[in-house]
Design a protein around this motif. Structure first.
Motif, short mmCIF file in Angstrom:
data_model
loop_
_atom_site.label_atom_id
_atom_site.label_comp_id
_atom_site.label_asym_id
_atom_site.label_seq_id
_atom_site.Cartn_x
_atom_site.Cartn_y
_atom_site.Cartn_z
N VAL A 47 3.23 3.75 -1.51
CA VAL A 47 3.19 2.44 -2.16
C VAL A 47 2.72 1.38 -1.17
CG1 VAL A 47 4.53 0.64 -3.29
CG2 VAL A 47 5.02 3.06 -3.76
N ALA A 48 3.38 1.33 -0.01
CA ALA A 48 3.03 0.34 1.01
C ALA A 48 3.59 0.77 2.35
CB ALA A 48 3.58 -1.04 0.63
N GLY A 49 2.94 0.31 3.41
CA GLY A 49 3.40 0.61 4.75
C GLY A 49 3.24 -0.60 5.64
N ILE A 50 4.02 -0.62 6.72
CA ILE A 50 3.94 -1.72 7.68
C ILE A 50 4.18 -1.16 9.07
CG2 ILE A 50 6.38 -2.33 7.29
CD1 ILE A 50 5.54 -5.28 7.78
N THR A 51 3.33 -1.57 10.00
CA THR A 51 3.45 -1.09 11.37
C THR A 51 4.44 -1.95 12.16
OG1 THR A 51 1.71 -2.51 12.25
CG2 THR A 51 1.03 -0.41 11.26
N SER A 52 4.71 -1.51 13.37
CA SER A 52 5.62 -2.28 14.23
C SER A 52 5.03 -3.65 14.56
CB SER A 52 5.90 -1.51 15.52
OG SER A 52 4.69 -1.21 16.20
N GLY A 53 3.72 -3.76 14.52
CA GLY A 53 3.07 -5.03 14.79
C GLY A 53 2.93 -5.92 13.57
N GLY A 54 3.34 -5.41 12.43
CA GLY A 54 3.31 -6.21 11.21
C GLY A 54 2.09 -6.01 10.33
N SER A 55 1.19 -5.11 10.71
CA SER A 55 0.05 -4.83 9.85
C SER A 55 0.52 -4.06 8.62
CB SER A 55 -1.00 -4.01 10.61
OG SER A 55 -1.51 -4.75 11.70
N THR A 56 -0.05 -4.43 7.48
CA THR A 56 0.39 -3.82 6.22
C THR A 56 -0.76 -3.12 5.52
OG1 THR A 56 -0.04 -5.88 5.03
CG2 THR A 56 2.20 -5.55 5.89
N ASN A 57 -0.41 -2.17 4.69
CA ASN A 57 -1.39 -1.54 3.81
C ASN A 57 -0.70 -1.25 2.48
OD1 ASN A 57 -0.10 0.74 5.47
ND2 ASN A 57 -1.02 1.87 3.76
N TYR A 58 -1.48 -1.34 1.43
CA TYR A 58 -0.94 -1.18 0.08
C TYR A 58 -1.80 -0.22 -0.73
CZ TYR A 58 1.72 -5.43 1.10
OH TYR A 58 2.57 -6.37 1.65
N ALA A 59 -1.15 0.48 -1.62
CA ALA A 59 -1.89 1.26 -2.61
C ALA A 59 -2.58 0.28 -3.55
CB ALA A 59 -0.94 2.16 -3.39
N ASP A 60 -3.74 0.67 -4.04
CA ASP A 60 -4.50 -0.24 -4.90
C ASP A 60 -3.70 -0.68 -6.12
OD1 ASP A 60 -7.76 1.33 -4.36
OD2 ASP A 60 -6.68 -0.20 -3.23
#
Length: 114
Positions: A47-60
């Protein structure tokens, strides 16, 4: 490492829910944190992810509706879900990676009624 997820429930279409997942145990630092879901009869999907640095990615399919965030001091990841649709109905699982190991929460059920 243990993960405790909460915040699921029943909501009408168009409504909102906020999921939380708190990690505890022998944790020095958490790398990535994320949410996956599994709908009935379907495979798990990111669904979504976030790195330790705060970068995010989302499913469309959730872009513009869901927001992932994390509180590093509390070892907690959140998923704010807005404009929910019936097709968002699923069990949502949190996931974290610590020192190369992957850990999963127990899942929290989200049901969106039409």
């Amino acid at each position: 490492v243990q993960l405790q997820a909460s915040g699921g429930g029943l909501v009408q279409a168009g409504g909102s829910l906020r999921l939380s997942c708190a990690a505890s145990g022998n944790i020095i630092s958490i790398n990535t944190m994320g949410w996956y879901r599994r709908a009935p009869g379907q495979q798990s999907e990111l669904v979504a992810g976030i790195t330790s640095g705060g970068s995010t990615n989302y499913a469309d399919f959730v872009k513009g509706r869901f927001t992932i965030s994390r509180d590093n001091a509390m070892n907690t990841v959140y998923l704010q879900m807005n404009s929910l649709k019936p097709e968002d109905t699923a069990v949502y699982y949190c996931n974290i990676t610590v020192a190369g190991w992957s850990y999963w929460g127990q899942g929290t059920l989200v049901t969106v009624s039409s």
